[in-house]
Design a protein around this motif. Structure first.
Motif, PDB file in Angstrom:
ATOM      1  N   GLU A  34       0.993  -1.223  -0.072  1.00 57.80           N
ATOM      2  CA  GLU A  34      -0.150  -0.124  -0.019  1.00 57.80           C
ATOM      3  C   GLU A  34       1.028   1.300  -0.109  1.00 57.80           C
ATOM      4  O   GLU A  34       1.484   1.476   1.083  1.00 57.80           O
ATOM      5  CB  GLU A  34      -0.848   0.045   1.235  1.00 57.80           C
ATOM      6  N   PRO A  35       1.048   1.839  -1.252  1.00 55.69           N
ATOM      7  CA  PRO A  35       1.951   3.093  -1.168  1.00 55.69           C
ATOM      8  C   PRO A  35       1.713   4.332  -0.354  1.00 55.69           C
ATOM      9  O   PRO A  35       0.647   4.607  -0.020  1.00 55.69           O
ATOM     10  CB  PRO A  35       2.095   3.391  -2.705  1.00 55.69           C
ATOM     11  N   SER A  36       2.845   4.853   0.056  1.00 60.61           N
ATOM     12  CA  SER A  36       2.732   6.025   0.975  1.00 60.61           C
ATOM     13  C   SER A  36       3.404   7.193   0.370  1.00 60.61           C
ATOM     14  O   SER A  36       3.807   8.340   0.793  1.00 60.61           O
ATOM     15  CB  SER A  36       3.183   5.680   2.408  1.00 60.61           C
ATOM     16  N   ASN A  37       4.000   7.040  -0.980  1.00 55.61           N
ATOM     17  CA  ASN A  37       4.894   7.654  -1.904  1.00 55.61           C
ATOM     18  C   ASN A  37       4.565   7.695  -3.150  1.00 55.61           C
ATOM     19  O   ASN A  37       4.117   6.433  -3.699  1.00 55.61           O
ATOM     20  CB  ASN A  37       6.176   7.427  -1.477  1.00 55.61           C
ATOM     21  N   SER A  38       4.640   8.535  -3.806  1.00 54.82           N
ATOM     22  CA  SER A  38       4.287   8.595  -5.484  1.00 54.82           C
ATOM     23  C   SER A  38       5.075   7.990  -6.220  1.00 54.82           C
ATOM     24  O   SER A  38       5.247   7.973  -7.651  1.00 54.82           O
ATOM     25  CB  SER A  38       3.847  10.091  -5.807  1.00 54.82           C
ATOM     26  N   LYS A  39       6.564   7.733  -5.938  1.00 52.95           N
ATOM     27  CA  LYS A  39       7.545   7.351  -6.658  1.00 52.95           C
ATOM     28  C   LYS A  39       7.734   6.019  -6.648  1.00 52.95           C
ATOM     29  O   LYS A  39       7.957   5.329  -5.683  1.00 52.95           O
ATOM     30  CB  LYS A  39       8.774   7.991  -6.114  1.00 52.95           C
ATOM     31  N   ILE A  40       8.055   5.446  -7.999  1.00 51.64           N
ATOM     32  CA  ILE A  40       8.194   3.871  -7.990  1.00 51.64           C
ATOM     33  C   ILE A  40       9.618   3.649  -8.733  1.00 51.64           C
ATOM     34  O   ILE A  40      10.175   4.557  -9.635  1.00 51.64           O
ATOM     35  CB  ILE A  40       7.079   3.358  -9.264  1.00 51.64           C
ATOM     36  N   PHE A  41      10.325   2.865  -8.159  1.00 52.47           N
ATOM     37  CA  PHE A  41      11.675   2.432  -8.497  1.00 52.47           C
ATOM     38  C   PHE A  41      12.114   1.057  -8.801  1.00 52.47           C
ATOM     39  O   PHE A  41      11.198   0.181  -8.377  1.00 52.47           O
ATOM     40  CB  PHE A  41      12.557   2.927  -7.004  1.00 52.47           C
ATOM     41  N   SER A  42      13.043   1.049  -9.265  1.00 53.90           N
ATOM     42  CA  SER A  42      13.499  -0.284  -9.909  1.00 53.90           C
ATOM     43  C   SER A  42      14.023  -1.200  -8.742  1.00 53.90           C
ATOM     44  O   SER A  42      14.728  -0.778  -8.047  1.00 53.90           O
ATOM     45  CB  SER A  42      14.605  -0.217 -11.019  1.00 53.90           C
ATOM     46  N   PRO A  43      13.651  -2.420  -8.592  1.00 51.31           N
ATOM     47  CA  PRO A  43      13.770  -3.342  -7.472  1.00 51.31           C
ATOM     48  C   PRO A  43      15.102  -4.085  -7.718  1.00 51.31           C
ATOM     49  O   PRO A  43      15.695  -4.820  -6.860  1.00 51.31           O
ATOM     50  CB  PRO A  43      12.461  -4.393  -7.455  1.00 51.31           C
ATOM     51  N   VAL A  44      15.465  -3.846  -8.835  1.00 44.59           N
ATOM     52  CA  VAL A  44      16.865  -4.851  -9.483  1.00 44.59           C
ATOM     53  C   VAL A  44      17.715  -4.167 -10.488  1.00 44.59           C
ATOM     54  O   VAL A  44      17.238  -3.113 -11.052  1.00 44.59           O
ATOM     55  CB  VAL A  44      16.531  -6.152  -9.785  1.00 44.59           C
ATOM     56  N   ASP A  45      19.020  -4.586 -10.603  1.00 51.10           N
ATOM     57  CA  ASP A  45      19.610  -3.993 -11.868  1.00 51.10           C
ATOM     58  C   ASP A  45      18.978  -5.006 -13.177  1.00 51.10           C
ATOM     59  O   ASP A  45      18.851  -6.132 -12.918  1.00 51.10           O
ATOM     60  CB  ASP A  45      21.045  -4.251 -11.722  1.00 51.10           C
ATOM     61  N   GLY A  46      18.746  -4.449 -14.092  1.00 49.39           N
ATOM     62  CA  GLY A  46      18.252  -4.922 -15.315  1.00 49.39           C
ATOM     63  C   GLY A  46      17.676  -4.142 -16.428  1.00 49.39           C
ATOM     64  O   GLY A  46      18.345  -3.283 -16.733  1.00 49.39           O
ATOM     65  N   LYS A  47      16.607  -4.640 -17.107  1.00 51.16           N
ATOM     66  CA  LYS A  47      16.183  -4.042 -18.425  1.00 51.16           C
ATOM     67  C   LYS A  47      14.662  -3.931 -18.510  1.00 51.16           C
ATOM     68  O   LYS A  47      14.094  -4.810 -18.087  1.00 51.16           O
ATOM     69  CB  LYS A  47      16.899  -4.802 -19.566  1.00 51.16           C
ATOM     70  N   ILE A  48      14.245  -2.707 -18.720  1.00 50.08           N
ATOM     71  CA  ILE A  48      12.756  -2.683 -18.839  1.00 50.08           C
ATOM     72  C   ILE A  48      12.504  -3.428 -20.228  1.00 50.08           C
ATOM     73  O   ILE A  48      12.955  -3.057 -21.356  1.00 50.08           O
ATOM     74  CB  ILE A  48      12.425  -1.024 -19.074  1.00 50.08           C
ATOM     75  N   VAL A  49      11.610  -4.598 -20.241  1.00 49.02           N
ATOM     76  CA  VAL A  49      11.265  -5.291 -21.275  1.00 49.02           C
ATOM     77  C   VAL A  49       9.855  -5.146 -21.631  1.00 49.02           C
ATOM     78  O   VAL A  49       9.400  -5.450 -22.692  1.00 49.02           O
ATOM     79  CB  VAL A  49      11.668  -6.806 -21.022  1.00 49.02           C
ATOM     80  N   MET A  50       9.037  -4.659 -21.007  1.00 50.97           N
ATOM     81  CA  MET A  50       7.591  -4.582 -21.409  1.00 50.97           C
ATOM     82  C   MET A  50       7.080  -3.251 -20.365  1.00 50.97           C
ATOM     83  O   MET A  50       7.453  -2.948 -19.241  1.00 50.97           O
ATOM     84  CB  MET A  50       6.997  -5.709 -21.078  1.00 50.97           C
ATOM     85  N   PHE A  51       6.210  -2.621 -21.193  1.00 46.52           N
ATOM     86  CA  PHE A  51       5.586  -1.450 -20.472  1.00 46.52           C
ATOM     87  C   PHE A  51       4.265  -1.186 -21.119  1.00 46.52           C
ATOM     88  O   PHE A  51       4.070  -1.001 -22.406  1.00 46.52           O
ATOM     89  CB  PHE A  51       6.354   0.189 -20.807  1.00 46.52           C
ATOM     90  N   PHE A  52       3.111  -1.584 -20.426  1.00 48.06           N
ATOM     91  CA  PHE A  52       1.859  -1.428 -20.909  1.00 48.06           C
ATOM     92  C   PHE A  52       1.622   0.128 -21.678  1.00 48.06           C
ATOM     93  O   PHE A  52       1.937   0.977 -20.956  1.00 48.06           O
ATOM     94  CB  PHE A  52       0.834  -1.748 -19.868  1.00 48.06           C
TER      95      PHE A  52
END
Length: 145
Positions: A34-52
């Motif tokens: 349940e978020p308390s902040n508006s910012k979403i961060f990467s959980p790992v080192d990697g590559k974005i392979v899909m973005f709806f």
């Protein structure tokens, strides 16, 4: 490999998510926050392979091949991207802690949608580290097996 929280907030077990796709682990195991902040961060080192196209979900392939789904809110696909401001795109290499997007969670709530953020390992089993209580982006939430 440890996977870290993508958002600050209150972690909860997937069993408690009000969408059976997640609570029954149809896509894989992981955690919900349940978020308390508006910012979403990467959980790992990697590559974005899909973005709806509707910006409510994205996929990251970690350097070791693990695939992670980040899903923001429940039924938020219906919002057509309005509350989401992406800071990354398909093909981007990311490091753990990089800002991926900003989300107007107050708009999502005002429109009557659930703001729960799910982080799911889609091709690996997980061992939970933390799935309840307050959490920050520096907290490991599960280990990939």
């Amino acid at each position: 490999m440890d996977v870290y929280s993508v958002v600050q907030g209150l972690a909860k077990n997937l069993d408690d998510v009000c969408d059976p796709v997640f609570s029954k682990r149809m896509l894989g195991d992981g955690i919900a926050v349940e978020p308390s902040n508006s910012k979403i961060f990467s959980p790992v080192d990697g590559k974005i392979v899909m973005f709806f196209e509707t910006k409510h979900a994205l996929g990251i392939r970690a350097k070791d091949g693990a695939e992670l789904l980040l899903h923001i809110g429940i039924d938020t696909v219906e919002l057509n991207g309005k509350p989401f401001k992406e800071k990354a795109k398909i093909g981007d290499s990311v490091s753990r802690g990089d800002l991926l997007m900003e989300v107007d969670f107050s708009m999502i709530k005002k429109l009557g949608y659930d703001t729960t953020v799910m982080l799911i390992a889609t091709n690996r089993r997980v061992q939970l580290i933390k799935d309840t209580g307050q959490i920050s982006i520096n907290d490991p939430v599960f280990t990939l097996l």
